[in-house]
Scaffold this motif. Structure first.
Motif, mmCIF file in Angstrom:
data_model
loop_
_atom_site.group_PDB
_atom_site.id
_atom_site.type_symbol
_atom_site.label_atom_id
_atom_site.label_comp_id
_atom_site.label_asym_id
_atom_site.label_seq_id
_atom_site.Cartn_x
_atom_site.Cartn_y
_atom_site.Cartn_z
ATOM 1 N N ALA A 10 -6.399 -0.730 -0.988
ATOM 2 C CA ALA A 10 -5.626 -0.305 -2.157
ATOM 3 C C ALA A 10 -6.412 0.684 -3.003
ATOM 4 O O ALA A 10 -5.850 1.659 -3.525
ATOM 5 N N GLU A 11 -7.691 0.447 -3.140
ATOM 6 C CA GLU A 11 -8.531 1.380 -3.905
ATOM 7 C C GLU A 11 -8.598 2.726 -3.211
ATOM 8 O O GLU A 11 -8.692 3.777 -3.856
ATOM 9 N N ARG A 12 -8.524 2.708 -1.877
ATOM 10 C CA ARG A 12 -8.583 3.957 -1.119
ATOM 11 C C ARG A 12 -7.360 4.838 -1.384
ATOM 12 O O ARG A 12 -7.440 6.069 -1.249
ATOM 13 N N VAL A 13 -6.236 4.238 -1.742
ATOM 14 C CA VAL A 13 -5.057 5.051 -2.056
ATOM 15 C C VAL A 13 -4.967 5.362 -3.546
ATOM 16 O O VAL A 13 -3.966 5.913 -4.009
ATOM 17 N N GLY A 14 -6.014 5.016 -4.290
ATOM 18 C CA GLY A 14 -6.104 5.425 -5.681
ATOM 19 C C GLY A 14 -5.733 4.374 -6.709
ATOM 20 O O GLY A 14 -5.762 4.646 -7.911
ATOM 21 N N ALA A 15 -5.386 3.164 -6.257
ATOM 22 C CA ALA A 15 -4.986 2.117 -7.199
ATOM 23 C C ALA A 15 -6.203 1.358 -7.717
ATOM 24 O O ALA A 15 -7.263 1.345 -7.091
ATOM 25 N N VAL A 16 -6.041 0.711 -8.859
ATOM 26 C CA VAL A 16 -7.001 -0.278 -9.334
ATOM 27 C C VAL A 16 -6.605 -1.602 -8.683
ATOM 28 O O VAL A 16 -5.426 -1.996 -8.748
ATOM 29 N N LEU A 62 0.825 -1.211 0.000
ATOM 30 C CA LEU A 62 0.000 0.000 0.000
ATOM 31 C C LEU A 62 0.856 1.258 0.000
ATOM 32 O O LEU A 62 0.515 2.251 -0.651
ATOM 33 N N VAL A 63 1.971 1.220 0.706
ATOM 34 C CA VAL A 63 2.884 2.366 0.676
ATOM 35 C C VAL A 63 3.566 2.454 -0.686
ATOM 36 O O VAL A 63 3.745 3.550 -1.229
ATOM 37 N N ALA A 64 3.925 1.309 -1.260
ATOM 38 C CA ALA A 64 4.551 1.317 -2.583
ATOM 39 C C ALA A 64 3.650 1.977 -3.615
ATOM 40 O O ALA A 64 4.114 2.751 -4.471
ATOM 41 N N ALA A 65 2.342 1.692 -3.532
ATOM 42 C CA ALA A 65 1.397 2.315 -4.460
ATOM 43 C C ALA A 65 1.367 3.826 -4.270
ATOM 44 O O ALA A 65 1.354 4.596 -5.245
ATOM 45 N N LEU A 98 0.634 7.430 6.152
ATOM 46 C CA LEU A 98 0.852 6.210 6.920
ATOM 47 C C LEU A 98 -0.245 5.967 7.949
ATOM 48 O O LEU A 98 -0.631 4.829 8.205
ATOM 49 N N GLU A 99 -0.751 7.030 8.525
ATOM 50 C CA GLU A 99 -1.746 6.875 9.594
ATOM 51 C C GLU A 99 -3.008 6.178 9.095
ATOM 52 O O GLU A 99 -3.639 5.422 9.827
ATOM 53 N N ASP A 100 -3.367 6.397 7.838
ATOM 54 C CA ASP A 100 -4.576 5.784 7.296
ATOM 55 C C ASP A 100 -4.442 4.265 7.185
ATOM 56 O O ASP A 100 -5.443 3.563 7.043
ATOM 57 N N LEU A 101 -3.219 3.760 7.239
ATOM 58 C CA LEU A 101 -3.011 2.316 7.150
ATOM 59 C C LEU A 101 -3.248 1.611 8.477
ATOM 60 O O LEU A 101 -3.364 0.386 8.527
#
Length: 334
Positions: free
Chosen positions: A182-188, A155-158, A287-290
């Motif tokens: 993962a979708e929350r950080v903008g990824a498909v 998730l951080v890598a994305a 990071l906090e959102d994780l």
């Protein structure tokens, strides 16, 4: 010299679960016993040992897990994370699942303003993602990126990929809860039963695959899939520790397709940390959102169980009172 650090929070890593179950996390990483576990931690320096300089009592810090000697060839060449006399916090020396612990002062990263010591517990694992991206050598401006594994490192890598200008990021993850993260950080995000090229943008499909793949799960099938879904002349970085061996058609994949396969181990000291901290302070990496759960130190068994199911990052916070399993608390931002 050494310092004593009072733990603000320690986060639980997937490797902690592996060490807890078998004493090994893959590769040549073996735990020695008896051992206090825990290697992802943020806290405050509360005591200085003899001959310690460059840091003071009251300094907020995160710590580098790879305890380097500072004297061998690798250390002197700037590769202390691969020190010839490497010790690992919480693996070969006692770690941070405690109220306080002792560590060499040279292994402390002084936190910049804007990073809370509790959140700083995530910097070590996030640094593994940052180091993997930097190890790739790929200019991410306009690039398409595949991330396999939506654990905290993936998730951080994305997030880092987007922060550095990636055009698109596709994450492959079997766990539906983590796909949603993962979708929350903008990824498909897709499951492993789907070829990620099918959901990539048109440019990625025309080029025959992704420009960069970051394998962050440690699953053999994920690494094989990454090698098979990047374009010719692309790069694959193995970040997750893969326990299983598997055959690799070097002539086809690495030679005729021109794919570069690189391993990524730990974090460059201190370049990785400084670059990552800048992204966190700027808000480009959250990071906090994780963090999905916060437990007391006595909650380690429950934390390990949570890591196998619907959870992001689980923190152990010594300031929280002990409780039984019926009192599991979701973090406010879960």
């Amino acid at each position: 010299g050494e310092v004593r650090v009072e733990v603000a929070a320690a986060s639980v890593c997937g490797s902690d679960a592996a060490f807890f179950e078998s004493g090994s996390a893959g590769g040549d990483v073996e735990m020695t016993f008896p051992r206090t576990m825990g290697h992802e931690v943020g806290g405050v320096v509360v005591e200085l040992g003899p001959h310690t300089s460059g840091i003071s009592v009251g300094t907020p810090v995160a710590v580098e897990t790879h305890l380097h000697c500072g004297e061998c060839f690798n250390c002197l060449a700037g590769d202390g994370h691969n020190c010839a006399r490497l010790k690992l916090l919480g693996v070969t020396v006692d770690g941070a699942f405690a109220e306080r612990f002792v560590i060499p002062a040279r292994s402390c990263f002084i936190l910049p303003d804007g990073i809370d010591p509790k959140v700083a517990a995530l910097l070590e694992s996030a640094g593994s993602a940052m180091h993997g991206v930097l190890r790739s050598g790929v200019n991410l401006a306009g690039a398409s990126v595949l991330v396999t594994g939506a654990g905290p490192i993936g998730l951080v890598a994305a997030q880092i990929a987007y922060a550095l200008g990636a055009r698109s990021v596709v994450v492959v993850e079997p766990n539906a809860y983590r796909r949603a993260m993962a979708e929350r950080v903008g990824a498909v995000a897709v499951g492993p039963e789907i070829d990620p090229r099918e959901v990539a943008d048109g440019t990625t499909r025309v080029r025959g695959g992704f420009d960069l793949a970051l394998e962050c799960s440690g699953a053999k099938s994920a690494l094989v899939g990454a090698l098979n879904t990047v374009r010719r002349e692309a790069t694959v970085v193995a970040v997750g520790l893969v326990k299983e061996q598997f055959p690799l058609d070097i002539s086809k994949v690495l030679i005729s397709h021109g794919v570069t396969l690189r391993g990524s181990w730990g974090r460059s000291i201190w370049d990785t940390w400084q670059r990552l901290a800048a992204l966190v302070v700027s808000g480009k990496v959250d990071l906090e959102d994780l963090i999905t759960h916060r437990l007391p130190l006595s909650g380690l068994p429950q934390a390990l169980d949570l890591m196998r199911g619907e959870a992001g990052k689980v923190l152990l916070d010594p300031s929280l009172p002990d409780w039984d399993q019926s009192e599991l608390q979701l973090a406010a931002n879960a």
